[in-house]
Design a protein around this motif. Sequence first.
Motif, PDB file in Angstrom:
ATOM      1  N   THR A 174       0.849  -1.193   0.000  1.00  0.00           N
ATOM      2  CA  THR A 174       0.000   0.000   0.000  1.00  0.00           C
ATOM      3  C   THR A 174       0.881   1.238   0.000  1.00  0.00           C
ATOM      4  O   THR A 174       2.005   1.227   0.523  1.00  0.00           O
ATOM      5  N   VAL A 175       0.350   2.284  -0.602  1.00  0.00           N
ATOM      6  CA  VAL A 175       1.016   3.577  -0.496  1.00  0.00           C
ATOM      7  C   VAL A 175      -0.065   4.648  -0.336  1.00  0.00           C
ATOM      8  O   VAL A 175      -0.989   4.742  -1.141  1.00  0.00           O
ATOM      9  N   ALA A 176       0.041   5.373   0.761  1.00  0.00           N
ATOM     10  CA  ALA A 176      -0.842   6.509   1.007  1.00  0.00           C
ATOM     11  C   ALA A 176      -0.136   7.746   0.472  1.00  0.00           C
ATOM     12  O   ALA A 176       1.086   7.876   0.621  1.00  0.00           O
TER      13      ALA A 176
ATOM     14  N   TYR B 292      -9.320   3.890   4.658  1.00  0.00           N
ATOM     15  CA  TYR B 292      -9.633   3.977   3.239  1.00  0.00           C
ATOM     16  C   TYR B 292     -11.105   3.668   2.992  1.00  0.00           C
ATOM     17  O   TYR B 292     -11.682   2.820   3.658  1.00  0.00           O
TER      18      TYR B 292
ATOM     19  N   ASN C  85       9.445   2.241   6.147  1.00  0.00           N
ATOM     20  CA  ASN C  85       8.897   2.841   7.365  1.00  0.00           C
ATOM     21  C   ASN C  85       9.364   1.970   8.526  1.00  0.00           C
ATOM     22  O   ASN C  85       9.946   0.893   8.314  1.00  0.00           O
TER      23      ASN C  85
ATOM     24  N   GLN D 286       4.140  -5.815   9.365  1.00  0.00           N
ATOM     25  CA  GLN D 286       4.536  -4.801   8.396  1.00  0.00           C
ATOM     26  C   GLN D 286       5.955  -5.123   7.918  1.00  0.00           C
ATOM     27  O   GLN D 286       6.863  -5.319   8.731  1.00  0.00           O
TER      28      GLN D 286
ATOM     29  N   MET E 173       3.625   7.582   1.889  1.00  0.00           N
ATOM     30  CA  MET E 173       4.181   6.585   2.797  1.00  0.00           C
ATOM     31  C   MET E 173       3.797   5.194   2.311  1.00  0.00           C
ATOM     32  O   MET E 173       2.621   4.914   2.100  1.00  0.00           O
ATOM     33  N   GLU E 174       4.809   4.360   2.146  1.00  0.00           N
ATOM     34  CA  GLU E 174       4.571   2.977   1.746  1.00  0.00           C
ATOM     35  C   GLU E 174       4.466   2.103   2.979  1.00  0.00           C
ATOM     36  O   GLU E 174       5.308   2.192   3.881  1.00  0.00           O
ATOM     37  N   ILE E 175       3.447   1.271   3.015  1.00  0.00           N
ATOM     38  CA  ILE E 175       3.257   0.323   4.108  1.00  0.00           C
ATOM     39  C   ILE E 175       2.882  -1.015   3.482  1.00  0.00           C
ATOM     40  O   ILE E 175       1.946  -1.082   2.691  1.00  0.00           O
ATOM     41  N   ASP E 176       3.619  -2.044   3.817  1.00  0.00           N
ATOM     42  CA  ASP E 176       3.382  -3.371   3.227  1.00  0.00           C
ATOM     43  C   ASP E 176       3.078  -4.366   4.327  1.00  0.00           C
ATOM     44  O   ASP E 176       3.795  -4.437   5.332  1.00  0.00           O
TER      45      ASP E 176
END
Lengths: 98, 98
Positions: free
Chosen positions: A5-7, B93, B48, B43, A89-92
């Motif tokens: 994901t990237v916000a 979201y 991050n 995560q 911000m990337e969150i995986d």
Amino acid sequence: MIQHTVAFSLHHRSGSKEEQAFLSQARLLRSLPGVMDFKVLRQVSSKNSFAFGLSMMFSSQHSYDAYNTHPDHLRFVETIWLPQVAEFMEIDYVEELG
Amino acid sequence: MIQHTVAFSLHHRSGSKEEQAFLSQARLLRSLPGVMDFKVLRQVSSKNSFAFGLSMMFSSQHSYDAYNTHPDHLRFVETIWLPQVAEFMEIDYVEELG
């Protein structure tokens, strides 16, 4: 499975043609090899300043790496993403724990 | 539908009993009214510093508000979340755009 994901927020005004054009370009990423369940999302929490999100699934780290280094992705990042994105911000995430 | 996510890191050492105890307490939130598709996630992005995520779905803003103000949620935040969480970011979201 990996959820990438990237916000992000754009330099463009909310509701502008430029914003829509950016989102249309971003949607083209869904056709890259390995990308599954691609979504363009609106971010609605008041506890951060991001306006949108992208979410996509990859079956493996190998698929994710192939996407990251795909020429169409690199071109998107360089010519569309970086000039138009104000912050991100990337969150995986990987699958549920225990 | 609203997807509520929170990425976070704990004060505890990775793999510690305290970490597992925290995650077990967090999982109890899945039984609160209105919570759907509750997940505890790891995560994995190096871009991050968050170690975990929670993700849950609500059918409406009303359901989400009811969760936020539910006494069991407030008690969790005050007695478990705030003392043990080192940093966090909430990102919410809504459904796919256009």
